[in-house]
Each structure stands twice: as structure tokens, then as C-alpha cells.
Design a protein around this motif. Structure first.
Motif, short mmCIF file in Angstrom:
data_model
loop_
_atom_site.label_atom_id
_atom_site.label_comp_id
_atom_site.label_asym_id
_atom_site.label_seq_id
_atom_site.Cartn_x
_atom_site.Cartn_y
_atom_site.Cartn_z
N THR A 185 -10.57 -77.47 -58.30
CA THR A 185 -10.16 -78.92 -58.80
C THR A 185 -10.96 -79.11 -59.76
OG1 THR A 185 -9.92 -79.18 -56.20
CG2 THR A 185 -10.35 -81.16 -57.81
N HIS A 309 -7.19 -85.82 -62.23
CA HIS A 309 -7.83 -84.69 -61.64
C HIS A 309 -6.41 -83.68 -61.90
CE1 HIS A 309 -5.66 -86.86 -58.19
NE2 HIS A 309 -5.41 -85.71 -57.94
N ARG A 311 -5.71 -79.12 -60.78
CA ARG A 311 -5.89 -78.19 -60.18
C ARG A 311 -5.68 -76.46 -61.02
NH1 ARG A 311 -1.83 -76.94 -57.90
NH2 ARG A 311 -1.66 -75.16 -59.45
#
Length: 350
Positions: A185, A309, A311
Motif C-alpha cells: 500500500t 494512496h 497500491r
């Protein structure tokens, strides 16, 4: 009074390991909620959760208070040591479309909602899994190359959740059930970026548009458990067809809020200066990013208006032990979304 300190370098979010007494206190509150509810997916549960969060240990409540009011110089908090029973929760689901009542993960779901409600009010999007508060994030083969939670073979690029919507969550929580694949993450915090005046002037002006991501489209909401009528997507369709200009940065010059979705956002057509400034900001996020390989029992609180954010690319197991996270949206001002909800008691934004 506890003293919360944050490292000056941006290598990681603020980390809090639950103490034994905190875990016992959380378990006792969860037991009480489990006695009264067989699902977390009701407005009644959400109300009870908000009240129960006031009983959490003072150190947790103070940590949440300092984080949500920006006393901590970080975009995320990592809570470690949350109980996840690997045997009881059963195999990882192969899709997000799972039953709502009395799931084997109910204890974990209640725990996550409780620890999310200490930040504010939990809510769901009607156009995203029929308003489900607690979403499954699992790899889905047919979505492997999509900018969705089910993707895996492409990097999930920088974004705030529901950046296109004025009532997007202030925070989100992500709880890890499984991550044998060691997917990362990735996070980046706007507070770590020095923004020159000329870039601020451009990025703080309404020179950008954001369209809803695919998770809010009808074909991404086909379920064996419910059916959404077309009218539920009417506003989403309008937002997609005619996105209104918005800024990337807003609020305080010293502590700005951000509105970013790299995959679904662009400068207004022909505005090369705005496009260059947005690209500059994205590269700043790249330079300041940090990565976390979440382990079972790790929960992230992410400031959805101060941090982006994403991934990493990873190779899913596509089986009973595939990567499995859960996500909850949190707002500091539930009242503001009332024009988008069916009633004052509803927690679903339509």
C-alpha cells in the motif's frame, strides 16, 4: 497526558501498537455490539457504533482526536495488533459480492467499524455495492488491469476516495485480513511537499475536472443479493457527462486539502499550464511516497483530504488465501451530505 510524537522524515505513517489493555477494552465493546447486531450494514448499527466509540480507551480517542484535527504531522496512522482470526474468517472471497448478515468475519467487521467511528461517522455510497459500509478489497481476475480495488497487474495510481464528489469521506480505514502476496500500500502526504506560490495559484483554481471511477457504474454493481434501479445512478451519470471544474488544492495555505484522482482527473481542455502543474504535483507525491506491506491485524487510518494512496503491482494467488482487505469511509460532517441521502437516518449517499 500521552505525548504523541511523529518523526520528521516521511518514511512511514504514525504507528501505534495496541497495548494488551487496549485490546481487552476493544474486545469488551465489540462483544456488546455483537450481542445486539448480526450485521454492520444498518443505520442502527452505525449509530450504536458512534456511541460505543466514546467508550474506547482514552489513548486511542486522543490519538484519533489529534490525527483528525491535524495535530499530528502525518497523512496516516497505522494501528497494529487488531485481532483477526485467520481460521474463523474462512477462505478469502473471490469477489466483493458476499452476504451481509452473520458473516464469519462479523467480529472483525464490528471491530473495524468501531475503530473507524472514533474518527467520525461511517457511511456508504448507494452506487457502490448498494451502500455497503464495509467493502471487500480482493483481486478479481477480470479487473486485473483496471484502476479498481480488484486490480493487480497495474499500479493503482494516486487518488483520494471519491475525489469527484463534494461529500467524499474525510477519512478511510483499511484493515488487512490477509496479504501473503506482500502487496504494498503506497501513501503520500501533502504536508511533506513545499508548494511554490506560482504552483499554488494554479492548483488552487477551478481548472480541473474529475469523473466518477468505474466502481460507481451499473455494470460494477451487479449482485446476486440485491438490484439497484437505474435512478440510483442518475447523479453519477450527470457527474460523468458534465463534470464541473474544481481545484486540486483548497483550504489553508499552510495545511491544504487535496482533491486528486490521477486516473480520472485532468486539466480543462487546452489549459496546458494547469496540466503541467498537476503533473508536477503527482511527481512530488512520487518523490515523497512511502510503502507499507500490511500484515493481518494492521489497520490504516488515512486522511482522505490530506493524503493520497495507491497500491503496487502484485501477483495474486487467486485462491482461498488471496489478498483480502476491508475498507470503511468516514465523514466528520454527516449533515452536509443530507441532500444526497434518502433521509436523515440513512447513511447511504445516492
Amino acid at each position: 497526558m500521552p505525548n504523541f510524537k511523529v518523526a520528521s522524515k516521511p518514511e512511514s505513517p504514525y504507528v501505534h501498537c495496541l497495548a494488551p489493555r487496549e485490546r481487552l477494552s476493544i474486545e469488551a465493546i465489540v462483544d456488546e455490539l455483537l450481542h445486539n447486531f448480526g450485521s454492520v450494514e444498518t443505520a442502527e448499527f452505525a449509530d450504536a457504533c458512534s456511541l460505543s466509540a466514546q467508550q474506547l480507551p482514552r489513548r486511542l480517542r486522543e490519538l484519533a482526536h489529534r490525527f483528525k484535527y491535524m495535530h499530528l504531522q502525518c497523512g496516516a496512522v497505522l494501528l497494529r495488533g487488531i485481532a483477526v482470526d485467520d481460521h474463523r474468517i474462512g477462505p478469502s472471497p473471490q469477489h466483493w459480492d458476499a452476504p451481509w448478515r452473520n458473516p464469519p468475519t462479523l467480529r472483525e467487521e464490528v471491530t473495524q467499524c468501531l475503530l473507524s467511528a472514533v474518527l467520525g461517522d461511517i457511511f456508504g455510497w448507494r452506487t457502490q455495492e448498494n451502500g455497503r459500509f464495509l467493502r471487500h478489497i480482493v483481486p478479481v481476475l477480470k479487473e486485473s488491469e483496471e484502476q479498481l480495488g480488484g486490480g493487480s497487474s497495474v499500479t493503482l495510481v494516486w487518488h483520494n476516495e471519491e475525489a469527484f464528489h463534494e461529500c467524499r469521506g474525510d477519512f478511510l480505514s483499511i484493515l488487512c485480513y490477509r496479504n501473503d502476496e506482500q502487496a504494498q500500500t503506497i501513501l503520500s502526504y501533502v504536508g511533506d511537499i513545499a508548494i511554490p506560490d506560482e504552483k499554488w495559484a494554479i492548483l488552487a483554481a477551478p481548472r480541473y475536472t474529475i469523473r466518477p471511477d468505474k466502481s460507481h457504474f451499473p455494470d460494477q454493481n451487479v449482485s446476486a443479493h440485491w438490484r439497484l434501479d437505474d435512478h440510483a445512478f442518475a447523479r453519477i451519470q450527470c457527474m460523468y457527462a458534465d463534470p464541473q471544474p474544481v481545484p486540486v488544492l483548497s483550504g489553508s495555505r499552510e495545511k491544504p486539502f487535496i482533491q486528486v484522482d490521477e486516473a480520472f482527473m485532468c486539466a480543462i481542455e487546452g489549459d496546458a499550464e494547469a496540466a503541467e502543474a498537476f503533473d508536477w504535483l503527482l511527481r512530488q507525491f512520487d518523490d515523497k511516497k512511502n510503502s507499507i506491506v500490511m500484515q493481518p491485524g494492521d489497520m490504516l487510518w488515512i486522511d482522505n483530504k490530506r493524503a493520497v494512496h495507491g497500491r503496487s503491482v502484485y501477483l495474486p494467488h487467486y485462491g482461498p488465501r488471496q489478498r483480502w482487505l476491508r475498507r470503511v469511509n468516514v465523514t466528520l460532517n454527516l449533515r452536509a451530505s443530507l441532500p444526497y441521502r434518502e433521509s436523515a437516518l440513512s447513511r447511504h449517499i445516492v
